[in-house]
Design an enzyme around this catalytic site. Structure first.
Site, PDB file in Angstrom:
ATOM      1  N   LYS A  90       0.851  -1.208   0.000  1.00  0.00           N
ATOM      2  CA  LYS A  90       0.000   0.000   0.000  1.00  0.00           C
ATOM      3  C   LYS A  90       0.876   1.244   0.000  1.00  0.00           C
ATOM      4  O   LYS A  90       2.038   1.219   0.430  1.00  0.00           O
ATOM      5  CB  LYS A  90      -0.952   0.007   1.195  1.00  0.00           C
ATOM      6  CG  LYS A  90      -0.309  -0.022   2.596  1.00  0.00           C
ATOM      7  CD  LYS A  90       0.134   1.309   3.159  1.00  0.00           C
ATOM      8  CE  LYS A  90       0.685   1.221   4.571  1.00  0.00           C
ATOM      9  NZ  LYS A  90       1.514   2.357   4.973  1.00  0.00           N
ATOM     10  N   PRO A  93       9.510  -4.759   0.755  1.00  0.00           N
ATOM     11  CA  PRO A  93      10.539  -4.581   1.786  1.00  0.00           C
ATOM     12  C   PRO A  93       9.918  -4.253   3.140  1.00  0.00           C
ATOM     13  O   PRO A  93       8.883  -3.583   3.211  1.00  0.00           O
ATOM     14  CB  PRO A  93      11.371  -3.404   1.264  1.00  0.00           C
ATOM     15  CG  PRO A  93      10.498  -2.704   0.300  1.00  0.00           C
ATOM     16  CD  PRO A  93       9.571  -3.723  -0.292  1.00  0.00           C
ATOM     17  N   GLY A 110       7.179   1.340   5.169  1.00  0.00           N
ATOM     18  CA  GLY A 110       5.941   2.119   5.055  1.00  0.00           C
ATOM     19  C   GLY A 110       5.031   1.618   3.954  1.00  0.00           C
ATOM     20  O   GLY A 110       4.081   2.303   3.557  1.00  0.00           O
ATOM     21  N   LEU A 111       5.288   0.407   3.449  1.00  0.00           N
ATOM     22  CA  LEU A 111       4.485  -0.129   2.341  1.00  0.00           C
ATOM     23  C   LEU A 111       3.488  -1.194   2.811  1.00  0.00           C
ATOM     24  O   LEU A 111       2.805  -1.818   1.993  1.00  0.00           O
ATOM     25  CB  LEU A 111       5.405  -0.722   1.259  1.00  0.00           C
ATOM     26  CG  LEU A 111       6.377   0.266   0.617  1.00  0.00           C
ATOM     27  CD1 LEU A 111       7.278  -0.443  -0.394  1.00  0.00           C
ATOM     28  CD2 LEU A 111       5.629   1.412  -0.070  1.00  0.00           C
ATOM     29  N   GLY A 112       3.427  -1.432   4.110  1.00  0.00           N
ATOM     30  CA  GLY A 112       2.369  -2.278   4.670  1.00  0.00           C
ATOM     31  C   GLY A 112       2.528  -3.772   4.434  1.00  0.00           C
ATOM     32  O   GLY A 112       1.542  -4.513   4.546  1.00  0.00           O
ATOM     33  N   GLY A 113       3.730  -4.236   4.124  1.00  0.00           N
ATOM     34  CA  GLY A 113       3.922  -5.654   3.799  1.00  0.00           C
ATOM     35  C   GLY A 113       3.456  -6.587   4.909  1.00  0.00           C
ATOM     36  O   GLY A 113       2.684  -7.520   4.661  1.00  0.00           O
ATOM     37  N   SER A 139       1.383  -6.044   7.361  1.00  0.00           N
ATOM     38  CA  SER A 139      -0.066  -5.942   7.571  1.00  0.00           C
ATOM     39  C   SER A 139      -0.827  -6.681   6.476  1.00  0.00           C
ATOM     40  O   SER A 139      -1.820  -7.370   6.739  1.00  0.00           O
ATOM     41  CB  SER A 139      -0.501  -4.474   7.567  1.00  0.00           C
ATOM     42  OG  SER A 139       0.175  -3.763   8.564  1.00  0.00           O
ATOM     43  N   ASP A 148      -2.899  -1.152  10.474  1.00  0.00           N
ATOM     44  CA  ASP A 148      -3.122  -1.103   9.019  1.00  0.00           C
ATOM     45  C   ASP A 148      -3.803  -2.353   8.477  1.00  0.00           C
ATOM     46  O   ASP A 148      -4.199  -2.376   7.312  1.00  0.00           O
ATOM     47  CB  ASP A 148      -1.777  -0.989   8.276  1.00  0.00           C
ATOM     48  CG  ASP A 148      -1.223   0.413   8.302  1.00  0.00           C
ATOM     49  OD1 ASP A 148      -1.980   1.349   8.610  1.00  0.00           O
ATOM     50  OD2 ASP A 148      -0.027   0.574   7.982  1.00  0.00           O
TER      51      ASP A 148
END
Ligand code: C5P
Length: 308
Positions: free
Chosen positions: A17, A110, A114-117, A119, A152
């Site tokens: 995200k 990664p 901050g890319l929500g992996g 979650s 998230d």
């Protein structure tokens, strides 16, 4: 979120995200911050394969996809601390089921970026367990369990585009705009979400009205003007790569750019795929980290496998 039947198990592709808007309010008594964010799913996926296991067995095997393998900060947490295992244990307890799960996770998103992996992986685990344990829970019920795993997680039940409030767990789905083309960069160092929130000076700074209106009207020009992330300053104070990335993006020629979530990844919004390729080429030549061209995910495919 893409779910497929796969032999006796379930395969899920769990998307990353981006936060198009993130504004942090006050710190609450429970230690979390009230916030408002607008989140969009993008086509960069972790892959998770789930298989039934005996009661009490929650086994996770993880591997880094080759696109991440040289990046040492992506060392994976021990299985017990992984959000996937925590989500499965939480659901087994809430549903009172005597079942276990074996999971193979291939990471392309990664961590600490901050890319929500993590979650997204946790939401994937809840969806897969709902199928394989034949619980027939609703998305609302699964999202509630997910909220206990991470703020998230609920978003990933209502994507591809949503406004989230509370500590992030109250989700209001939005109309998904026409495809958007992004360049993503994650630098060699990440940041812990807790550290960035602890560093930020809370207090609302911006309103999302213009962005929400731009999304509703499909007006990309207005959308470009409305990006906002109030965690960027705190992240920059903790991690010099944030400032370096902002500088690199300012010269890369995209329409608009900012950090995603609590960092450290940045994204730039581009006109079309070829524009994204050109911007990506400029950023690669500056050696600021790993660079991906990604498109927004328009459909949140929820093809449920029939296992009987
Ligand atoms: O919910 P999640 O596990 O992602 O949060 C990680 C940490 O980030 C929390 O323990 C908290 O310190 C911080 N956080 C916050 N306010 C939020 C979300 C996260 O302070 N709304």
């Amino acid at each position: 979120m893409i779910i497929r039947e796969c032999g006796d198990g379930v395969l899920v592709h769990a998307p990353a995200k981006l936060n198009l808007f993130l504004d942090v309010g006050n710190r609450r008594a429970d230690g979390f911050h009230d916030l408002e964010t607008v989140i969009m799913g993008v086509a960069l996926y972790d892959s998770l394969r789930f298989e039934l296991a005996p009661a009490g067995e929650f086994a996770l095997q993880s591997e880094l996809h080759q696109s991440l393998a040289r990046d040492r900060r992506n060392d994976l947490p021990p299985p017990k601390e992984n959000a996937v295992v925590r989500a499965l244990q939480a659901l087994a307890e809430a549903a009172g089921v005597e079942r276990g799960m074996r999971v193979q996770l291939t990471k392309r998103i990664p961590s600490q970026s901050g890319l929500g992996g993590a979650s997204s992986d946790a939401a994937a685990a809840l969806l897969a367990a709902n199928q394989l344990w034949q619980l027939d829970w609703t998305d609302d019920q699964l999202a509630e369990v997910g909220a206990g795993v991470g703020s998230d997680v609920p978003f990933f039940f209502y994507g591809p585009c949503a406004r989230c409030t509370g500590r992030g767990e109250i989700v209001e789905p939005l109309r998904s705009p026409r495809p958007l083309y992004f360049v993503l960069v994650h630098p060699p160092e990440g940041l812990s979400t807790a550290d960035v929130f602890a560093q930020c000076r809370p207090g609302r700074q911006a309103e999302s009205d213009r962005l929400l209106d731009a999304i509703e009207r499909g007006d990309q020009a207005d959308l470009v003007q409305s990006l906002h992330n109030s965690l960027e300053t705190a992240a920059e104070e903790l991690q010099p790569w944030v400032g370096r990335l902002r500088h690199a993006f300012a010269r890369a020629g995209c329409r608009a750019f900012q950090m995603s979530g609590s960092g450290t990844s940045f994204f730039g919004l581009c006109h079309h795929p070829l524009h994204a390729q050109r911007v990506a080429g400029r950023l690669r030549s500056r050696q600021v980290g790993q660079v991906h061209c990604v498109k927004s995910t328009r459909h949140w495919s929820r093809a449920r496998p029939s296992l009987n």
